[in-house]
Design an enzyme around this catalytic site. Structure first.
Site: not given
Ligand code: DGY
Length: 322
Positions: A236, A265, A283
Site C-alpha cells: 500500500r 492513489e 496498482h
Molecule cells: C489487494 O487485494 O489488496 C490488492 O492490492 C489488489 O488486488
C-alpha cells in the site's frame, strides 16, 4: 436479498451472485463511484461487494443501514474498510487472501528486475532511436543474483517472493513483528528494520497498511539504505512517505524504486513521474486473469455465505458475530 456490487468484477463471481440471489444492482460505469453515488447506491442493501477504491467508513455503514450483514471486499487488503465500525454494527467484513500471492509476488519480482536492469529506460532509449550499437558503458544495471533481498512484512506474499528469489542465490533478510518458520528453515534471517535497511541491496514491502505501518519508510530509513539500493512497493502506498521518497530519488540517482501503489492513489506525488530512477505502474499486483477470477469467486462466496447464515471462510472480524 438486496445486494450491491460497486464495480464490475470477472463474470464467474457475478454468475454465482445471480444464481444465489437473482438479478442484482451493480455500478454500470467503468469507473469508481463518486462518494455521493456510493452513499446513495448502498442504501438499504443487505450486503455490499466493495473494492479497495471504496471508502467504507462509519458514514458509509450508516448509509447502508442496520439491516446490512456483510461488506465483502474484493481484495486481500481491507484498509478501505473501518473494520471496528463494522464490528460495532454487527457487519461482517470479508476479504480474498491467498489467491493473489503468486500474482503479487511475481509483480514485485518484475519491478525488481526491471529496476535492476533499467528495462524501462532501455525501452525508451530504443523507441527514441538513440541506439548506435553495442557499447561498453551503455545503461549498466545491477546484478540480482547473489545480492541481498530485504522483505518487509513476511506474510504470505512476502514469503512467496522470498522463496522465489532464493533461486537467484539471494541472501534473504526479513523484518516482521513475528518470526516466520518457513523463511527461517530456508536460511533467511529475521532482523530489525534498521538492519534490513542498512544491509539490503533490494527491499520489497509486503506489510499491511495500518497505524503501525503508515509511513514506516521515511527520510530516516532512506538515509540508512544504500545509495544504490532498490525499493519495491506492491503493498500500500502510504507505507512509504512519498514526499520524502521523491526528494531521495532526486538526490540519489543510483537509488531506484519500483512502485505499484501510491500514497494518494490514483494521484502521484509531485515530481515522481520525472524521476528516471522510478518505475511506476498502476496498482497491478493482482492483475492476472487467474488471480482476479479467483478473487471474484471468493468475494461472491463470502457474500453468499454471510447472507445465507453461514460463517464466511474469509471473515476478517469474528467479533462482528457477537
Ligand atoms: C489487494 O487485494 O489488496 C490488492 O492490492 C489488489 O488486488
Amino acid at each position: 436479498m438486496n445486494i450491491y456490487v460497486t464495480r464490475r468484477i470477472p463474470k464467474e463471481g457475478l454468475e454465482m451472485l445471480k444464481e444465489a440471489f437473482g438479478e442484482f444492482d451493480m455500478n454500470p460505469h467503468d469507473r469508481v463511484l463518486t462518494r455521493e453515488e456510493l452513499l446513495n447506491e448502498i442504501k438499504g442493501r443487505d450486503g455490499v461487494l466493495s473494492l479497495l477504491t471504496d471508502n467504507m467508513d462509519a458514514e458509509a455503514m450508516d448509509a447502508i443501514g442496520s439491516q446490512c450483514k456483510v461488506i465483502s471486499n474484493y481484495a486481500v487488503g481491507y484498509n478501505n474498510v473501518r473494520v471496528d465500525a463494522a464490528s460495532e454494527r454487527g457487519i461482517m467484513v470479508t476479504n480474498t487472501p491467498g489467491v493473489l500471492d503468486d500474482a503479487t509476488a511475481d509483480c514485485a519480482i518484475s519491478l525488481l528486475f526491471s529496476a535492476a536492469r533499467r528495462i524501462v529506460e532501455s525501452d525508451e532509449y530504443m523507441r527514441s532511436e538513440k541506439f548506435q550499437g553495442w557499447a561498453p558503458m551503455l545503461l549498466l544495471g545491477k546484478e540480482v543474483t547473489g545480492a541481498t533481498l530485504g522483505i518487509i512484512g513476511a506474510g504470505r506474499i512476502g514469503t512467496n517472493m522470498a522463496k522465489k528469489m532464493a533461486a537467484f542465490d539471494m541472501k534473504i533478510l526479513y523484518a516482521d513483528p513475528s518470526a516466520n518458520e518457513e523463511l527461517d528453515a530456508m536460511g533467511a534471517t529475521h532482523v530489525d528494520l534498521e538492519t534490513l535497511c542498512r544491509e539490503s541491496d533490494y527491499i520489497s514491502i509486503h506489510a499491511n497498511l495500518c497505524e503501525a505501518t503508515q509511513h514506516l519508510i521515511g527520510e530516516k530509513e532512506f538515509q540508512m539504505m544504500k545509495p544504490t539500493a532498490t525499493l519495491i512497493n506492491t503493498a500500500r502506498g502510504a507505507i512509504i512517505d512519498e514526499t520524502a521518497l521523491v526528494t531521495h530519488l532526486q538526490n540519489n540517482p543510483d537509488f531506484y524504486v519500483g512502485m505499484d501503489v501510491f500514497e494518494d492513489e490514483p494521484a502521484m506525488k509531485p515530481g515522481l513521474k520525472d524521476c528516471k530512477n522510478a518505475i511506476i505502474i498502476p496498482h497491478l499486483g493482482s492483475a492476472t486473469i487467474e488471480a482476479r477470477t479467483k478473487m471474484s469467486i471468493m468475494a461472491a462466496a463470502n457474500l453468499i455465505d454471510a447472507l445465507t447464515d453461514k460463517t464466511p471462510e474469509f471473515l476478517v472480524n469474528k467479533d462482528s458475530l457477537a
